[in-house]
Structure formats: structure tokens, C-alpha cells
Design an enzyme around this catalytic site. Structure first.
Site, mmCIF file in Angstrom:
data_model
loop_
_atom_site.group_PDB
_atom_site.id
_atom_site.type_symbol
_atom_site.label_atom_id
_atom_site.label_comp_id
_atom_site.label_asym_id
_atom_site.label_seq_id
_atom_site.Cartn_x
_atom_site.Cartn_y
_atom_site.Cartn_z
ATOM 1 N N SER A 94 9.812 1.934 -0.852
ATOM 2 C CA SER A 94 10.846 2.162 0.171
ATOM 3 C C SER A 94 11.802 3.302 -0.183
ATOM 4 O O SER A 94 12.972 3.256 0.223
ATOM 5 C CB SER A 94 11.654 0.884 0.427
ATOM 6 N N GLU B 60 4.991 1.183 -8.588
ATOM 7 C CA GLU B 60 5.382 0.691 -7.262
ATOM 8 C C GLU B 60 5.545 -0.831 -7.316
ATOM 9 O O GLU B 60 4.562 -1.568 -7.140
ATOM 10 C CB GLU B 60 4.311 1.055 -6.227
ATOM 11 N N HIS C 280 -3.738 1.174 -5.153
ATOM 12 C CA HIS C 280 -2.523 0.842 -4.402
ATOM 13 C C HIS C 280 -2.466 -0.677 -4.176
ATOM 14 O O HIS C 280 -3.495 -1.323 -3.965
ATOM 15 C CB HIS C 280 -2.511 1.586 -3.060
ATOM 16 N N ASN D 109 2.586 9.014 1.210
ATOM 17 C CA ASN D 109 1.447 8.131 1.489
ATOM 18 C C ASN D 109 1.539 7.680 2.941
ATOM 19 O O ASN D 109 2.340 6.810 3.273
ATOM 20 C CB ASN D 109 1.501 6.933 0.517
HETATM 21 P P1 PGA Z 1 7.018 2.579 1.199
HETATM 22 O O1 PGA Z 1 5.517 2.772 0.645
HETATM 23 O O2 PGA Z 1 7.790 3.789 0.797
HETATM 24 O O3 PGA Z 1 6.826 2.470 2.693
HETATM 25 O O4 PGA Z 1 7.542 1.340 0.579
HETATM 26 C C1 PGA Z 1 5.262 3.214 -0.630
HETATM 27 C C2 PGA Z 1 3.837 2.882 -0.939
HETATM 28 O O5 PGA Z 1 3.421 1.740 -0.646
HETATM 29 O O6 PGA Z 1 3.095 3.715 -1.473
#
Ligand code: PGA
Length: 258
Positions: A216, A168, A98, A13
């Protein structure tokens, strides 16, 4: 289909990055070179809308997805991009719900309409769910349950296997202030719960739903999440903007697919 027999997928993403097509092209070409030997992992990159069509021509191996889509196919909806337009551009996936969009006001009802629109146009929706905190009373389970039930309201048993769920937890996402690391156990506990909710609502068809994890994820912890998180893939954000880290994550997934 169990998490072991399902082909795993890695979804990058890019969020609202990078700031020019030139940079996007460079990043995409670097990733393409690094993953040329990958065979058993589905690789999806979700760049900003503006770059999709041009990037699509640069790789056959990397599939493209969008980061949002609107439920109507056309009309007076200033600023929106429809699922049908995206499908006609040749893309297959769209991230919906999201947390960063939810923070801007998107609610489960909107997301439900978008999922229906995406499915009707032939796109595979990647529905993001996840709590902002883990309270001691375990209310976060109910929070995710409500997200799932409201976002998937009216989706038929026949269509559910076309939906991908991305768990998430907001508290683990890289953009969250004072974020914390999630552990594979946190992920596993929630994926078991998500599977139970889906099974209660959709029956045996729901066993074909892929669940992926994002928050993350990086090249250091990807293996642990893939091995012990009860998931079928990952949704890295920040790490997908670094060709080395992103391709390493894909490599790890490929090794586990063997
Ligand atoms: P991140 O993002 O890996 O930077 O935490 C994941 C996301 O928000 O889809």
C-alpha cells in the site's frame, strides 16, 4: 554497495489491471509524460503479459517487467509463459513469488525453480517475501527466513546480486481484508534481518542485492519508507494504476537520489 549509493528503483505492479489494452495504453502514456524528466531512478512497470509487447514500444524510459514466469523454456505446459519468451520480448524483470500467487498455491519450491529459470534466461527476478501477520513471539522472522532460504536454494554467490528482494508484508498489502499500515521501522527491521540472512548464505556478494518494499505504498508515505525503511526502492501496486500518484512516488525517489 549501501542503500545510499545504489540507484533506487520504483516497480509498479499493475496486477490483473486494466481490463483492456486501450486503457493500459492510456495509463502508460500518461505515466510516460509525467516522468519524462526523471534521470536517476530506474522505473519499471509490470503489466499483465498480454500488454507487455505493445507497451514496450511506447517508452524508452520505463522498463517493463512481468508478474510471473515459468521455469521451463518450452513444452507441454498449458497456460504458462517462459522466462525465455519474456526475455526474447525484450523485458528485463520478473516478479516471482508474489503473495497473491502464493495464496493460489505457489510454494517456495516452485518459486525456487522459477528464479533459477529466470536467471538462466537473463531476467532479473524480483523475489517477493513477507509474513501474513506479526505475532508477539516474532515467528515472522523465521517465516521470512524460510522463504528466503528455500526460494534461493542453489543460487550461486555469483548470481545473487542479480536478484532483487521485495519485502511485502501481506498484512499491509492493499488487497488484504482489514489491512494495517506498516511503518518504515517495520520495514527497516525486516530489511536488516534479510541482509543478515543473505550475508550468512552468500557472503559479501549479497551486499549488492537491492531490497525494495511494497504494501500500500502511496505518494504520502513513499518518502518516509525511502528515507527510513533501509530500502533501495518501492513496489507500489494500487498506486501504480494512478498516473499522478505513481509519478509522484517516482518524483520523490528522484529527489532523494540527488
Ligand atoms: P499494493 O500492492 O501497493 O496495492 O498494496 C503491492 C503489491 O501487492 O505488490
Amino acid at each position: 554497495m549501501s542503500e545510499k549509493t545504489t540507484k533506487r528503483l520504483i516497480v509498479g505492479n499493475w496486477k490483473m489491471n486494466p481490463s483492456s489494452f486501450k486503457e493500459a495504453e492510456k495509463l502508460f502514456i500518461e505515466i510516460t509524460k509525467l516522468i519524462s524528466h526523471i534521470k536517476k531512478t530506474d522505473i519499471i512497470v509490470c503489466p499483465p503479459f498480454l500488454y507487455i509487447e505493445k507497451l514496450k514500444k511506447l517508452s524508452r524510459k520505463i522498463q517493463l517487467g512481468a508478474q510471473d514466469s515459468f521455469w521451463e523454456n518450452g513444452g507441454a505446459y498449458t497456460g504458462e509463459v517462459s522466462s525465455e519468451m519474456l526475455y526474447n520480448t525484450g523485458i528485463k524483470y520478473v516478479i516471482l513469488g508474489h503473495s497473491e500467487r502464493r495464496q493460489m498455491g505457489e510454494n517456495n519450491n516452485f518459486i525456487n525453480k522459477k528464479i533459477k529459470g529466470a536467471l538462466a534466461s537473463g531476467l532479473i527476478p524480483i523475489l517477493c517475501v513477507g509474513e501474513s501477520e506479526r505475532d508477539l513471539e516474532h515467528n515472522y522472522f523465521n517465516f521470512v527466513k524460510t522463504q528466503l532460504l528455500e526460494c534461493l536454494n542453489g543460487i550461486s554467490k555469483n548470481s545473487i546480486s542479480k536478484v532483487i528482494i521485495a519485502y511485502e508484508p501481506i498484512w499491509a498489502i492493499s488487497s488484504t481484508k482489514d489491512r494495517k499500515d506498516a511503518k518504515p521501522e517495520d520495514c527497516k527491521e525486516m530489511t536488516i534481518f534479510i541482509r543478515k540472512i543473505l550475508s550468512d548464505k552468500f557472503g559479501s556478494e549479497s551486499s549488492r542485492v537491492k531490497i525494495i518494499y511494497g504494501g500500500s505504498v502511496n505518494d504520502k508515505d513513499a518518502e518516509l519508507f525511502l528515507k527510513d525503511g533501509g530500502i533501495n526502492g518501492l513496489l507500489p501496486g494500487k498506486a501504480s494504476l494512478d498516473p499522478k500518484k505513481f509519478s509522484k512516488i517516482i518524483e520523490i525517489c528522484e529527489t532523494l537520489n540527488k
